[in-house]
Design an enzyme around this catalytic site. Structure first.
Site, mmCIF file in Angstrom:
data_model
loop_
_atom_site.group_PDB
_atom_site.id
_atom_site.type_symbol
_atom_site.label_atom_id
_atom_site.label_comp_id
_atom_site.label_asym_id
_atom_site.label_seq_id
_atom_site.Cartn_x
_atom_site.Cartn_y
_atom_site.Cartn_z
ATOM 1 N N LYS A 1 0.808 -1.183 0.000
ATOM 2 C CA LYS A 1 0.000 0.000 0.000
ATOM 3 C C LYS A 1 0.859 1.257 0.000
ATOM 4 O O LYS A 1 0.378 2.359 -0.242
ATOM 5 C CB LYS A 1 -0.865 0.013 1.290
ATOM 6 C CG LYS A 1 -1.705 -1.220 1.465
ATOM 7 C CD LYS A 1 -2.271 -1.259 2.905
ATOM 8 C CE LYS A 1 -2.908 -2.581 3.193
ATOM 9 N NZ LYS A 1 -3.156 -2.745 4.643
ATOM 10 N N GLU B 1 7.528 2.958 -6.906
ATOM 11 C CA GLU B 1 7.710 2.401 -5.560
ATOM 12 C C GLU B 1 7.885 3.513 -4.524
ATOM 13 O O GLU B 1 8.353 4.603 -4.852
ATOM 14 C CB GLU B 1 8.950 1.501 -5.538
ATOM 15 C CG GLU B 1 8.648 0.018 -5.470
ATOM 16 C CD GLU B 1 8.018 -0.434 -4.154
ATOM 17 O OE1 GLU B 1 7.298 0.346 -3.495
ATOM 18 O OE2 GLU B 1 8.244 -1.586 -3.778
ATOM 19 N N ASP B 2 7.522 3.215 -3.301
ATOM 20 C CA ASP B 2 7.686 4.181 -2.226
ATOM 21 C C ASP B 2 9.146 4.272 -1.773
ATOM 22 O O ASP B 2 9.727 5.350 -1.722
ATOM 23 C CB ASP B 2 6.769 3.847 -1.033
ATOM 24 C CG ASP B 2 6.886 2.394 -0.576
ATOM 25 O OD1 ASP B 2 7.640 1.600 -1.193
ATOM 26 O OD2 ASP B 2 6.211 2.045 0.421
ATOM 27 N N ASP C 1 14.780 -0.399 0.159
ATOM 28 C CA ASP C 1 15.615 -0.565 1.348
ATOM 29 C C ASP C 1 16.639 -1.670 1.061
ATOM 30 O O ASP C 1 17.684 -1.405 0.477
ATOM 31 C CB ASP C 1 14.680 -0.887 2.519
ATOM 32 C CG ASP C 1 15.395 -1.034 3.843
ATOM 33 O OD1 ASP C 1 16.530 -0.542 3.950
ATOM 34 O OD2 ASP C 1 14.832 -1.629 4.769
ATOM 35 N N LYS D 1 17.108 4.101 0.127
ATOM 36 C CA LYS D 1 17.871 3.954 1.370
ATOM 37 C C LYS D 1 18.995 2.959 1.077
ATOM 38 O O LYS D 1 18.856 1.768 1.313
ATOM 39 C CB LYS D 1 16.940 3.418 2.461
ATOM 40 C CG LYS D 1 17.282 3.920 3.821
ATOM 41 C CD LYS D 1 16.497 3.435 5.000
ATOM 42 C CE LYS D 1 15.148 2.865 4.910
ATOM 43 N NZ LYS D 1 14.632 2.411 6.230
ATOM 44 N N PHE E 1 14.244 4.654 9.880
ATOM 45 C CA PHE E 1 12.919 4.155 9.559
ATOM 46 C C PHE E 1 11.967 5.336 9.446
ATOM 47 O O PHE E 1 11.765 6.066 10.402
ATOM 48 C CB PHE E 1 12.440 3.154 10.604
ATOM 49 C CG PHE E 1 11.191 2.452 10.185
ATOM 50 C CD1 PHE E 1 11.250 1.349 9.338
ATOM 51 C CD2 PHE E 1 9.951 2.910 10.592
ATOM 52 C CE1 PHE E 1 10.097 0.717 8.915
ATOM 53 C CE2 PHE E 1 8.795 2.278 10.177
ATOM 54 C CZ PHE E 1 8.861 1.183 9.340
ATOM 55 N N VAL E 2 11.413 5.536 8.263
ATOM 56 C CA VAL E 2 10.582 6.720 8.020
ATOM 57 C C VAL E 2 9.108 6.361 7.836
ATOM 58 O O VAL E 2 8.773 5.240 7.458
ATOM 59 C CB VAL E 2 11.094 7.502 6.783
ATOM 60 C CG1 VAL E 2 12.444 8.120 7.058
ATOM 61 C CG2 VAL E 2 11.164 6.598 5.544
ATOM 62 N N ARG F 1 0.376 6.510 7.556
ATOM 63 C CA ARG F 1 0.433 6.641 6.092
ATOM 64 C C ARG F 1 -0.113 7.990 5.630
ATOM 65 O O ARG F 1 0.269 8.497 4.577
ATOM 66 C CB ARG F 1 -0.401 5.536 5.420
ATOM 67 C CG ARG F 1 0.146 4.131 5.589
ATOM 68 C CD ARG F 1 -0.595 3.184 4.649
ATOM 69 N NE ARG F 1 -0.404 1.779 4.995
ATOM 70 C CZ ARG F 1 0.629 1.034 4.628
ATOM 71 N NH1 ARG F 1 1.596 1.572 3.908
ATOM 72 N NH2 ARG F 1 0.712 -0.231 4.980
HETATM 73 P P1 IMP Z 1 12.970 -3.931 0.763
HETATM 74 O O1 IMP Z 1 12.509 -5.253 0.192
HETATM 75 O O2 IMP Z 1 13.829 -4.113 1.974
HETATM 76 O O3 IMP Z 1 13.589 -3.020 -0.260
HETATM 77 O O4 IMP Z 1 11.701 -3.252 1.367
HETATM 78 C C1 IMP Z 1 10.783 -2.570 0.621
HETATM 79 C C2 IMP Z 1 9.535 -2.307 1.438
HETATM 80 O O5 IMP Z 1 9.785 -2.282 2.868
HETATM 81 C C3 IMP Z 1 9.006 -0.938 1.104
HETATM 82 O O6 IMP Z 1 8.174 -0.969 -0.044
HETATM 83 C C4 IMP Z 1 8.293 -0.552 2.379
HETATM 84 O O7 IMP Z 1 6.981 -1.051 2.365
HETATM 85 C C5 IMP Z 1 9.092 -1.227 3.488
HETATM 86 N N1 IMP Z 1 10.053 -0.290 4.119
HETATM 87 C C6 IMP Z 1 11.392 -0.273 3.996
HETATM 88 N N2 IMP Z 1 11.953 0.739 4.701
HETATM 89 C C7 IMP Z 1 10.912 1.407 5.260
HETATM 90 C C8 IMP Z 1 10.829 2.594 6.091
HETATM 91 O O8 IMP Z 1 11.819 3.260 6.447
HETATM 92 N N3 IMP Z 1 9.576 2.955 6.467
HETATM 93 C C9 IMP Z 1 8.449 2.282 6.085
HETATM 94 N N4 IMP Z 1 8.483 1.196 5.314
HETATM 95 C C10 IMP Z 1 9.703 0.752 4.898
#
Ligand code: IMP
Length: 187
Positions: A44, A101-102, A105, A133, A154-155, A167
């Site tokens: 979401k 994408e938001d 990470d 990030k 963590f944001v 959100r």
């Molecule tokens: P990744 O697979 O580790 O790249 O994670 C991606 C997903 O983790 C993002 O689409 C977010 O939903 C969640 N996520 C990663 N870092 C944060 C953060 O700092 N705040 C909130 N959600 C995060």
């Protein structure tokens, strides 16, 4: 008691975010001129970004939404094991796909998604993410458009949640440690 009371620091205020989203939209409008891309977002967290970005893009684009759930991880940490909860609603064969994408990470979610989408034979795939990030990246992801590169914190806000909350904050912020009960979440 206001939601804003839980915020320790505003990292990116709403005006800064809006300005950058306009710049990204202008870049995308120029880069995709004459084409009709499909914007694919993952529910979401990317919803707010998608809603603002698509309205600022002057292109005949369409959208599609997926929902994935990662398992084996924690509330704030991705494991890279991804289950598709909601698939694309239309074929992307021969389409120009723009993943919106938001935040990226570890990159594990997108790494999985990229492989999944390439199997559906699109003409192209590019990635546009609001927040990068890079500190905790585990999978190398070719990001074409980045809104902001942020430190390893963590944001929340502008679509991003902690435990499904925050959100709807209009800016991107960092939560007060007391909200997590002391130990800051990794993520
Ligand atoms: P990744 O697979 O580790 O790249 O994670 C991606 C997903 O983790 C993002 O689409 C977010 O939903 C969640 N996520 C990663 N870092 C944060 C953060 O700092 N705040 C909130 N959600 C995060």
């Amino acid at each position: 008691m206001s939601l804003h009371d839980d915020v320790e620091e505003i990292l990116l205020d709403s005006e800064t975010v809006a300005n950058r989203v306009s710049e990204l939209a202008a870049e995308l409008t120029a880069d995709y001129a004459g084409r009709d891309p499909v914007l694919v977002s993952v529910l979401k967290g990317a919803l707010v970004f998608l809603a603002d970005l698509m309205r600022a893009m002057d292109l005949p684009s369409s959208i599609d939404l997926m929902e994935v759930s990662s398992y084996g991880g924690t509330a704030t940490e991705s494991s890279g094991l991804v289950r598709i909860m909601k698939d694309l609603s239309a074929s992307i064969a021969d389409e120009d796909v723009l993943i919106v994408e938001d935040i990226i990470d570890t990159g594990l979610t997108l790494n999985y998604l990229l492989r999944y989408l390439w199997e559906r034979n699109p003409a192209s795939i590019r990635i546009c993410c609001l927040l990068d990030k890079p500190a905790r990246r585990l999978a190398e992801i070719p990001i074409d458009y980045i809104g902001f590169t942020i430190p390893d914190r963590f944001v929340i806000g502008y679509g991003l949640d902690y435990d499904e909350r925050y959100r709807n904050l209009p800016y991107i912020g960092v939560l007060k440690p007391s909200v997590y009960g002391g130990a800051p979440p990794e993520g």
